[in-house]
Design an enzyme around this catalytic site. Structure first.
Site, PDB file in Angstrom:
ATOM      1  CG  ASP A 136      47.436 137.912  -7.819  1.00 51.22           C
ATOM      2  OD1 ASP A 136      47.713 136.718  -7.583  1.00 51.22           O
ATOM      3  OD2 ASP A 136      46.289 138.279  -8.196  1.00 51.22           O
ATOM      4  CD  GLU A 137      47.623 132.688  -5.281  1.00 48.69           C
ATOM      5  OE1 GLU A 137      47.801 131.998  -4.273  1.00 48.69           O
ATOM      6  OE2 GLU A 137      47.121 132.243  -6.323  1.00 48.69           O
ATOM      7  CE1 TYR A 159      52.739 129.061  -5.988  1.00 50.77           C
ATOM      8  CE2 TYR A 159      50.724 130.304  -5.570  1.00 50.77           C
ATOM      9  CZ  TYR A 159      51.794 129.998  -6.389  1.00 50.77           C
ATOM     10  OH  TYR A 159      51.924 130.612  -7.609  1.00 50.77           O
TER      11      TYR A 159
HETATM   12  P1  NAD Z   1      52.661 124.513 -13.348  1.00 54.18           P
HETATM   13  O1  NAD Z   1      52.557 123.822 -12.027  1.00 54.18           O
HETATM   14  O2  NAD Z   1      51.703 124.190 -14.434  1.00 54.18           O
HETATM   15  O3  NAD Z   1      54.119 124.275 -13.965  1.00 54.18           O
HETATM   16  C1  NAD Z   1      55.280 124.301 -13.182  1.00 54.18           C
HETATM   17  C2  NAD Z   1      56.375 123.610 -13.982  1.00 54.18           C
HETATM   18  O4  NAD Z   1      57.588 123.676 -13.214  1.00 54.18           O
HETATM   19  C3  NAD Z   1      56.101 122.122 -14.249  1.00 54.18           C
HETATM   20  O5  NAD Z   1      56.400 121.819 -15.583  1.00 54.18           O
HETATM   21  C4  NAD Z   1      57.054 121.406 -13.305  1.00 54.18           C
HETATM   22  O6  NAD Z   1      57.472 120.140 -13.789  1.00 54.18           O
HETATM   23  C5  NAD Z   1      58.190 122.392 -13.227  1.00 54.18           C
HETATM   24  N1  NAD Z   1      58.976 122.265 -11.983  1.00 54.18           N
HETATM   25  C6  NAD Z   1      58.500 122.138 -10.721  1.00 54.18           C
HETATM   26  N2  NAD Z   1      59.529 122.050  -9.847  1.00 54.18           N
HETATM   27  C7  NAD Z   1      60.671 122.150 -10.592  1.00 54.18           C
HETATM   28  C8  NAD Z   1      62.047 122.151 -10.276  1.00 54.18           C
HETATM   29  N3  NAD Z   1      62.462 122.027  -9.010  1.00 54.18           N
HETATM   30  N4  NAD Z   1      62.948 122.291 -11.272  1.00 54.18           N
HETATM   31  C9  NAD Z   1      62.531 122.406 -12.565  1.00 54.18           C
HETATM   32  N5  NAD Z   1      61.234 122.392 -12.933  1.00 54.18           N
HETATM   33  C10 NAD Z   1      60.317 122.274 -11.947  1.00 54.18           C
HETATM   34  O7  NAD Z   1      52.643 126.045 -12.983  1.00 54.18           O
HETATM   35  P2  NAD Z   1      52.108 127.284 -13.831  1.00 54.18           P
HETATM   36  O8  NAD Z   1      50.685 127.499 -13.500  1.00 54.18           O
HETATM   37  O9  NAD Z   1      52.542 127.150 -15.223  1.00 54.18           O
HETATM   38  O10 NAD Z   1      52.919 128.458 -13.134  1.00 54.18           O
HETATM   39  C11 NAD Z   1      54.198 128.848 -13.621  1.00 54.18           C
HETATM   40  C12 NAD Z   1      54.735 129.963 -12.754  1.00 54.18           C
HETATM   41  O11 NAD Z   1      53.849 131.067 -12.792  1.00 54.18           O
HETATM   42  C13 NAD Z   1      54.887 129.593 -11.275  1.00 54.18           C
HETATM   43  O12 NAD Z   1      56.067 130.168 -10.800  1.00 54.18           O
HETATM   44  C14 NAD Z   1      53.685 130.232 -10.616  1.00 54.18           C
HETATM   45  O13 NAD Z   1      53.976 130.584  -9.286  1.00 54.18           O
HETATM   46  C15 NAD Z   1      53.478 131.465 -11.476  1.00 54.18           C
HETATM   47  N6  NAD Z   1      52.090 131.952 -11.565  1.00 54.18           N
HETATM   48  C16 NAD Z   1      51.072 131.086 -11.864  1.00 54.18           C
HETATM   49  C17 NAD Z   1      49.770 131.582 -11.989  1.00 54.18           C
HETATM   50  C18 NAD Z   1      48.621 130.680 -12.341  1.00 54.18           C
HETATM   51  O14 NAD Z   1      47.458 131.117 -12.281  1.00 54.18           O
HETATM   52  N7  NAD Z   1      48.844 129.446 -12.736  1.00 54.18           N
HETATM   53  C19 NAD Z   1      49.534 132.953 -11.794  1.00 54.18           C
HETATM   54  C20 NAD Z   1      50.605 133.795 -11.505  1.00 54.18           C
HETATM   55  C21 NAD Z   1      51.889 133.283 -11.390  1.00 54.18           C
HETATM   56  P1  TYD Z   2      42.922 127.851  -7.754  1.00 54.51           P
HETATM   57  O1  TYD Z   2      42.616 127.647  -9.190  1.00 54.51           O
HETATM   58  O2  TYD Z   2      43.440 126.681  -6.980  1.00 54.51           O
HETATM   59  O3  TYD Z   2      43.933 129.075  -7.700  1.00 54.51           O
HETATM   60  P2  TYD Z   2      44.446 129.967  -6.428  1.00 54.51           P
HETATM   61  O4  TYD Z   2      44.378 129.148  -5.202  1.00 54.51           O
HETATM   62  O5  TYD Z   2      45.862 130.219  -6.835  1.00 54.51           O
HETATM   63  O6  TYD Z   2      43.617 131.193  -6.411  1.00 54.51           O
HETATM   64  O7  TYD Z   2      41.621 128.375  -7.027  1.00 54.51           O
HETATM   65  C1  TYD Z   2      40.932 129.525  -7.501  1.00 54.51           C
HETATM   66  C2  TYD Z   2      39.778 129.795  -6.545  1.00 54.51           C
HETATM   67  O8  TYD Z   2      38.827 128.739  -6.674  1.00 54.51           O
HETATM   68  C3  TYD Z   2      40.169 129.817  -5.077  1.00 54.51           C
HETATM   69  O9  TYD Z   2      39.381 130.811  -4.417  1.00 54.51           O
HETATM   70  C4  TYD Z   2      39.790 128.442  -4.560  1.00 54.51           C
HETATM   71  C5  TYD Z   2      38.592 128.086  -5.421  1.00 54.51           C
HETATM   72  N1  TYD Z   2      38.395 126.655  -5.715  1.00 54.51           N
HETATM   73  C6  TYD Z   2      37.173 126.029  -5.437  1.00 54.51           C
HETATM   74  O10 TYD Z   2      36.223 126.660  -4.935  1.00 54.51           O
HETATM   75  N2  TYD Z   2      37.053 124.708  -5.723  1.00 54.51           N
HETATM   76  C7  TYD Z   2      38.067 123.971  -6.271  1.00 54.51           C
HETATM   77  O11 TYD Z   2      37.895 122.746  -6.476  1.00 54.51           O
HETATM   78  C8  TYD Z   2      39.299 124.635  -6.573  1.00 54.51           C
HETATM   79  C9  TYD Z   2      40.439 123.874  -7.203  1.00 54.51           C
HETATM   80  C10 TYD Z   2      39.419 125.981  -6.280  1.00 54.51           C
END
Ligand code: NAD
Ligand code: TYD
Length: 352
Positions: A136-137, A159
């Site tokens: 959603d970002e 990002y």
């Molecule tokens: P994460 O950082 O935990 O995992 C990312 C994985 O991708 C890791 O295992 C890493 O080793 C692998 N990776 C990185 N670069 C790579 C490359 N070049 N080739 C192959 N593998 C590679 O991330 P996550 O939180 O699990 O997020 C997964 C996906 O979901 C991402 O695309 C992120 O943008 C999206 N997403 C995350 C969130 C969230 O809150 N975490 C929310 C919405 C969408």
């Molecule tokens: P984060 O988990 O990094 O996710 P995103 O940047 O994708 O939203 O951060 C969630 C929210 O928490 C964001 O508003 C930033 C804030 N935040 C803090 O206030 N302190 C922290 O140490 C971190 C990691 C995030």
């Protein structure tokens, strides 16, 4: 397993947080599916995150792991041919906003060029579908109302801009080459196996050790929180029922301020408010104030989220209490220590 699998899915980024949970979800729900993971094992990807899958008696014969980068066309092609891949679900990404402020270049490599490589392979090998996991970002920030799939993409950080760039590749490939791809945009996830640099696992792991937790600015920023297994079921729904060329929001009405989340974490762990430390906002003007998701396009296709937010959060906190071996190994790595010192050193001082 001897019977031909109904689907063989290449899960890129499957050794990370959401990707690994998606592997568990698919292997459990679809006994005739095979899952092949390609993961570069960056700082965020760990074999310890998927070792339970590799050792699981019902999963291990349907699960294969390959180390490698999604932007490596030779590696991607080789796996598709060797494993008879018919679907790709792309989780691989550089995924942390704070790291994107320190080092934006790797985000463009993986989140834009890597997506292009997977799209090209989807087209070249006539795969049935690629699901691209976005966020959603990409919409930027919204003061009132909710993001729909028609909202403009206005990313504010390196990002989110790299994720928007990946989405543009998906869109253009579909229009130009008829590549069968679809995109999902979910809110902030929480759950087991999340790398302890994101808000919830960073705070929980620090609070367990009675360390102070840094709130950026006022702590009044709002995120639309989604339990990771609800995200996985949403992706599953898009994989099976989404229309090619479309984007789908995934959300579960989980809006809370960072302060509200922090209060719940303190309460679940029985820790005092004195462990909160307000710090000047390290993201400055790039810190999005509010995310809010309208998921009615996907719920209109029959998807519903099934987890209660408060219970899922409590369960998640307990997971970090019960699985300290997993995260303590990570926080002891040099990469983690260097990042925390580099990013938080000047703000946390002796509380680091
Ligand atoms: P994460 O950082 O935990 O995992 C990312 C994985 O991708 C890791 O295992 C890493 O080793 C692998 N990776 C990185 N670069 C790579 C490359 N070049 N080739 C192959 N593998 C590679 O991330 P996550 O939180 O699990 O997020 C997964 C996906 O979901 C991402 O695309 C992120 O943008 C999206 N997403 C995350 C969130 C969230 O809150 N975490 C929310 C919405 C969408
Ligand atoms: P984060 O988990 O990094 O996710 P995103 O940047 O994708 O939203 O951060 C969630 C929210 O928490 C964001 O508003 C930033 C804030 N935040 C803090 O206030 N302190 C922290 O140490 C971190 C990691 C995030």
């Amino acid at each position: 397993m001897n019977a031909t699998p109904e689907k063989t899915i290449l899960v890129t980024g499957g050794a990370g947080f959401i990707g690994s949970n998606f592997c568990r979800y698919i292997l459990e729900k679809y006994p005739a599916y095979r899952v092949v993971v390609l993961d570069a094992l960056t700082y965020a990807g760990n074999l310890s995150t998927i070792s339970d899958i590799q050792n699981h008696p019902n999963y291990n014969s349907r699960f294969v792991f390959y180390p490698g980068k999604i932007q490596d066309e030779t590696v991607v092609s080789g796996i598709i041919k060797a494993e008879n891949i018919d679907h790709i679900v792309n989780f691989a990404a550089e995924s942390h906003n704070d790291r994107s402020i320190l080092e934006p270049g790797s985000f463009i490599q993986t989140d834009v060029y890597g997506v292009f490589t997977l799209l090209d392979a989807t087209k070249k090998y006539n795969l049935q579908r690629m699901v691209h996991i976005s966020t959603d970002e990409v919409y930027g920030t919204i003061d009132e109302g909710q993001f729909t799939e028609k909202s403009p993409l206005e990313p504010n950080t390196p990002y989110s801009a790299s994720k928007a760039g990946g989405e543009m590749q998906v869109r253009a490939h579909g229009i130009t080459f008829n590549t069968p791809a679809v995109t999902t945009r979910c809110g902030n996830n929480f759950g087991p196996f999340q790398y302890p640099e994101k808000l919830i696992p960073f705070f929980v792991t620090r609070l367990i050790d009675n360390k102070k937790v840094p709130i950026y600015g006022s702590g009044q920023q709002v995120r639309d929180w989604v339990y990771v297994m609800d995200h996985c079921s949403g992706i599953d729904h898009v994989l099976h029922h989404g229309s090619i060329g479309e984007a789908y929001n995934i959300g579960s009405e989980g809006e809370l301020t960072n302060m509200e989340i922090t209060s719940r974490l303190l309460k679940h762990l029985g820790k005092p408010d004195t462990l909160i430390k307000y710090i000047p906002d390290p993201r400055g003007g790039a810190h999005d104030k509010r995310y809010s998701i309208d998921a009615s396009k996907l719920t209109g296709l029959g998807w519903i989220h099934s987890y209660n937010f408060e219970q899922a959060l409590e369960k998640t906190v307990q997971w970090y209490v019960d699985n300290q071996e997993w995260w303590r190994e990570i926080v002891a790595t040099e990469d983690y220590q260097v990042f925390v010192r580099r990013f938080y050193g000047k703000y946390l001082g002796e509380d680091l």
